[in-house]
Structures are given as structure tokens and as C-alpha cells.
Design an enzyme around this catalytic site. Structure first.
Site, mmCIF file in Angstrom:
data_model
loop_
_atom_site.group_PDB
_atom_site.id
_atom_site.type_symbol
_atom_site.label_atom_id
_atom_site.label_comp_id
_atom_site.label_asym_id
_atom_site.label_seq_id
_atom_site.Cartn_x
_atom_site.Cartn_y
_atom_site.Cartn_z
ATOM 1 N N SER A 126 0.912 -0.745 0.283
ATOM 2 C CA SER A 126 0.091 -0.058 0.027
ATOM 3 C C SER A 126 0.814 0.912 -0.043
ATOM 4 O O SER A 126 1.517 1.548 -0.840
ATOM 5 C CB SER A 126 -1.253 0.431 0.600
ATOM 6 O OG SER A 126 -1.948 1.217 1.037
ATOM 7 N N GLU A 241 -9.328 -6.616 -4.532
ATOM 8 C CA GLU A 241 -8.921 -5.323 -4.717
ATOM 9 C C GLU A 241 -10.072 -3.987 -4.716
ATOM 10 O O GLU A 241 -10.545 -4.338 -6.115
ATOM 11 C CB GLU A 241 -8.217 -4.768 -5.310
ATOM 12 C CG GLU A 241 -7.393 -2.951 -5.341
ATOM 13 C CD GLU A 241 -7.067 -3.311 -3.875
ATOM 14 O OE1 GLU A 241 -7.041 -2.993 -2.846
ATOM 15 O OE2 GLU A 241 -5.219 -4.013 -3.764
ATOM 16 N N HIS A 270 -6.744 -5.875 -0.379
ATOM 17 C CA HIS A 270 -5.756 -5.051 -0.557
ATOM 18 C C HIS A 270 -4.653 -4.956 0.026
ATOM 19 O O HIS A 270 -3.753 -4.927 0.056
ATOM 20 C CB HIS A 270 -6.265 -3.087 -0.080
ATOM 21 C CG HIS A 270 -5.255 -2.126 0.278
ATOM 22 N ND1 HIS A 270 -4.781 -1.554 -0.881
ATOM 23 C CD2 HIS A 270 -4.758 -1.535 0.814
ATOM 24 C CE1 HIS A 270 -3.990 -0.941 -1.018
ATOM 25 N NE2 HIS A 270 -4.199 -1.111 0.746
#
Length: 290
Positions: A126, A241, A270
């Protein structure tokens, strides 16, 4: 400035929650700060001191503790350094802001210098994935191989829902709504870790919070920048996602970045390192060992 100086109750609460969630770390570790021109950077190190280095860069608001499901396996082969990204909610202590992408790369280069590392493998998820891509652009000579997981932007912009849910985090039930959006019913954060995540959100600290800037983060790299990558890179996204359109991200990366390996991880969203740790742990080690 003493390492223990935390000015607010909410800061003290966060530090306590951080320490409690660190009890999830399954292997021996050292924690320490290194001094950079941007401030004190907090690091959790594990694995044999003479093993090759693997630098880990966490997701926003998750801190280095997020690597607890991965660290046993990775630190069996590498000296792992989980680095608290300066300016985010964690135990690093900013003294001046990182305003640009070059600042962030400069900060990370200084961390490498403090650790006595000429180069190492870098893996990020991320926000940490964006940092890793940025570091590959700015300091390629310091990166052996890069694993980019669910990067914040980097290849394509965020889905508009991301702003909706992240802006709502401090509202009552905001954390619940955000986690439900991100992980649906596939996965629940460990209660100790969720407590740390919530404590970070409630910690009001003007030095810690990412404010997007024109040449700062989040950032989508240009075609030309992506074509210039010289470091072996693997991009992993989760099948579920929601933060960005992962098929588009994988396609753009595959089309532009030389020799990149791309992969969609089944059964994960994610935070694929937590949702599918067994698979991700092995896949990362296989790529780094190529």
C-alpha cells in the site's frame, strides 16, 4: 528529544497499543531508532544479523507491526528491517516534513546508511508499495529486488471510494465501515492490531498525517518513469482489491515496466499479506531468491 517524549494522551494510548500489538510478533526482534535529517526512524529488526537484508515498508496507519504474519518465514532467510515510515502514525518521530518524493527517497537512503546497508531487497504494501516504487526510481543502485504489493496509486489513481471511506475514519463506526469495505467478510483484523489501528486514527498529531502534495504522495508515475525501471520487480494485487482497479494496474505495469512479474493473489483483497500469508510468504521468498 527523548524517545519517550509523547506529548498527548492519545499519543501515549497509541504507543501502548503499538507495544501490545507487537506481542503478536512470533520471532525474536530488536527495536531501535536511527537518526536521519528528517527525524528519528523506528525499526523492528529480526533474523540473522549476517543474512542478506530485506527492508519492509508498511501500509498507511498500519505501522511495521502489520508484518507479524510474514516475519517468521522471511526472517528465516533474511535480516528483516521493518521500518516505520516517517510522518505516518507509528513510532518514528518526524523533526522536519518530507514534502516531495525526493525527500522520501532521501530519508530512506539515510536509513540505509544508518543501518550500514549499501543495498538490499525492498518489499512494501500500500503506502509502503508506493515508497518502494519511488525508491526504485530515485535510488535504483540501492535496491536488489523490489516486491510491490497493493501499491497506493503508483500505477493508477485510487478509486473514488477510497477517499469516501478514509475521510470517514474518525467518525463513529468509521473504522468498522472502512475495514468492512476493504476486507468484507473474508478477514478480521486481530483485536490487538485493530486496537492499534484505531488508536492511530484517534491520535491527533499535526506532524503525522499524509497531506497530498503536488510532487509528494500519493502519486501516479508517468509512462516514461515506469519504462526507466532497471530493478527486478514483482507487483502483487489481491483478487478482491477495492482501493484501485487492480486489473488496470497489473496491465499498465506489465506494459511499461521492463521484465516485471505481475500476479493477482486469489482470495485476498488490499492487505494480501494478512489475508493470504502462507501463499504470499512463499511467493515473496521465491521471487527474492530468483
Amino acid at each position: 528529544m527523548s524517545h519517550n517524549k509523547i506529548t498527548s494522551k492519545s499519543g501515549a494510548r497509541f504507543y501502548q497499543a503499538y507495544d501490545e500489538s507487537l506481542s503478536l510478533w512470533p520471532v525474536a526482534y530488536d527495536t531501535f531508532h536511527v537518526s536521519t535529517s528528517f527525524g528519528q526512524t523506528h525499526i523492528i529488526a529480526s533474523g540473522p544479523k549476517d543474512a542478506p537484508p530485506l527492508i519492509l515498508l508498511h501500509g498507511a496507519l498500519f505501522s511495521s507491526v502489520m508484518w507479524y504474519p510474514n516475519i517468521a518465514e522471511w526472517s528465516s532467510r533474511y535480516r528483516t528491517y521493518a521500518i516505520d515510515i516517517i510522518g505516518d502514525k507509528n513510532k518514528s518521530m518526524p523533526e522536519k516534513p518530507c514534502n516531495t518524493r525526493s525527500d522520501y527517497a532521501g530519508w530512506l537512503s539515510e536509513v540505509f546508511d544508518c543501518l550500514g546497508l549499501e543495498k538490499g531487497h525492498v518489499a512494501g504494501l500500500s503506502l509502503g508499495g508506493l515508497h518502494a516504487v519511488n525508491f526504485v526510481m530515485e535510488a535504483p543502485e540501492r535496491v536488489e529486488r523490489a516486491v510491490i504489493m497493493s501499491p497506493a496509486e503508483a500505477f493508477i489513481p485510487f478509486h473514488p471510494d477510497f477517499y469516501k471511506y478514509s475521510m470517514g475514519l474518525a467518525q463513529p463506526d468509521g473504522v468498522e465501515a472502512f475495514l468492512q469495505w476493504m476486507m468484507a467478510d473474508r478477514f478480521d483484523l486481530h483485536p490487538a492490531f485493530e486496537k492499534q489501528f484505531q488508536a492511530g486514527i484517534m491520535w491527533k498529531n499535526p506532524e503525522r498525517g499524509l497531506k497530498p502534495k503536488e510532487n509528494g504522495f500519493p502519486y501516479v508515475f508517468s509512462d516514461q518513469e515506469l519504462k526507466s525501471v532497471t530493478v527486478p520487480m514483482m507487483l502483487m494485487t489481491g483478487e478482491y482489491e477495492v482501493v484501485f482497479d487492480q486489473e488496470l494496474a497489473l496491465r499498465r505495469a506489465a506494459a511499461l515496466v521492463p521484465h516485471i512479474e505481475t500476479e493477482m493473489v486469489k482470495g485476498a483483497g488490499h492487505v494480501l499479506t494478512m489475508e493470504q500469508p502462507e501463499y504470499v510468504n512463499k511467493r515473496v521468498l521465491a521471487f527474492l531468491g530468483e
